[in-house]
Design an enzyme around this catalytic site. Sequence first.
Site, PDB file in Angstrom:
ATOM      1  N   TYR A  99       0.834  -1.200   0.000  1.00  0.00           N
ATOM      2  CA  TYR A  99       0.000   0.000   0.000  1.00  0.00           C
ATOM      3  C   TYR A  99       0.867   1.248   0.000  1.00  0.00           C
ATOM      4  CZ  TYR A  99       0.730   1.001   5.006  1.00  0.00           C
ATOM      5  OH  TYR A  99       1.284   1.323   6.227  1.00  0.00           O
ATOM      6  N   CYS A 100       0.248   2.355  -0.380  1.00  0.00           N
ATOM      7  CA  CYS A 100       0.845   3.683  -0.298  1.00  0.00           C
ATOM      8  C   CYS A 100      -0.282   4.623   0.133  1.00  0.00           C
ATOM      9  CB  CYS A 100       1.493   4.094  -1.628  1.00  0.00           C
ATOM     10  SG  CYS A 100       0.343   4.239  -3.008  1.00  0.00           S
ATOM     11  N   SER A 101      -0.237   5.861  -0.281  1.00  0.00           N
ATOM     12  CA  SER A 101      -1.302   6.796   0.087  1.00  0.00           C
ATOM     13  C   SER A 101      -2.617   6.424  -0.572  1.00  0.00           C
ATOM     14  CB  SER A 101      -0.924   8.228  -0.313  1.00  0.00           C
ATOM     15  OG  SER A 101       0.226   8.638   0.368  1.00  0.00           O
ATOM     16  N   ILE A 146      -3.677   3.819   2.247  1.00  0.00           N
ATOM     17  CA  ILE A 146      -3.915   4.159   3.655  1.00  0.00           C
ATOM     18  C   ILE A 146      -5.017   5.213   3.787  1.00  0.00           C
ATOM     19  CG2 ILE A 146      -2.148   5.962   3.870  1.00  0.00           C
ATOM     20  CD1 ILE A 146      -1.513   4.716   6.682  1.00  0.00           C
ATOM     21  N   GLY A 169      -2.620   4.145  -3.791  1.00  0.00           N
ATOM     22  CA  GLY A 169      -2.545   2.912  -4.572  1.00  0.00           C
ATOM     23  C   GLY A 169      -1.788   3.047  -5.873  1.00  0.00           C
TER      24      GLY A 169
END
Length: 164
Positions: free
Chosen positions: A95-97, A124, A99
Site C-alpha cells: 500500500y501507499c497513500s 492508507i 494505490g
Amino acid sequence: MKTRLLYIFILYSTLGFSQDTISELLKKHNSKGIPYISVEELAMPKTDAIILDSREPQEYEVSHIKDAISVGYDNFNIETIEKHIPKRDQEIIVYCSLGIRSEVIANKLKKAGYTKVKNLYGGIFEWKNKNFSIYNTQEKETDSIHTFSKEWSKWLNNGIKIHE
C-alpha cells in the site's frame, strides 16, 4: 524519474486535471496488472499476509497500518525484500497513500517472482476513510495521516492531515 512522475501528477492535480473519485484516479494511473484487495478484506482476521508500506519513511513514521513493513519508494530495494521474504508464494499486500506508488512496487515484486502480490485499493487514505486504525512509530493509535502533499490531502476524508 519515479519522483519526477509523481510531481508531474501533483502539478496536474493542482491545475484542475484531478479525478473526481479514487476509482477514476486509479483507472487512469494504474495498469491493472496487480489485483486489488479492499480495505475491508485486508482487515478481516483470516487475512494472513505480509503488509508492505511503499511510502517514504517520513510518511510511515507519521502513520501506518499495524504490522506494516516500511519498504519505501524512491529507495526500494528488491534484494532486501528477498532476504526477508524468501517464500515467493507468500501473500503480500502493498500500500501507499492511494494505490499508485504501491502498484509500481507490487510490479517489481511480481517481476522478482512473487506470485501472490496485491495492491491495497485506495491505500492508507481509504483505510482511514473507512475508520480502520492506524499507528505511529511508537505503535500507538493515531488520527494523523501523512498525505504526501497538500494536493493529495483532498482524498483523505478522515483524520488529521499532515503533509510536511
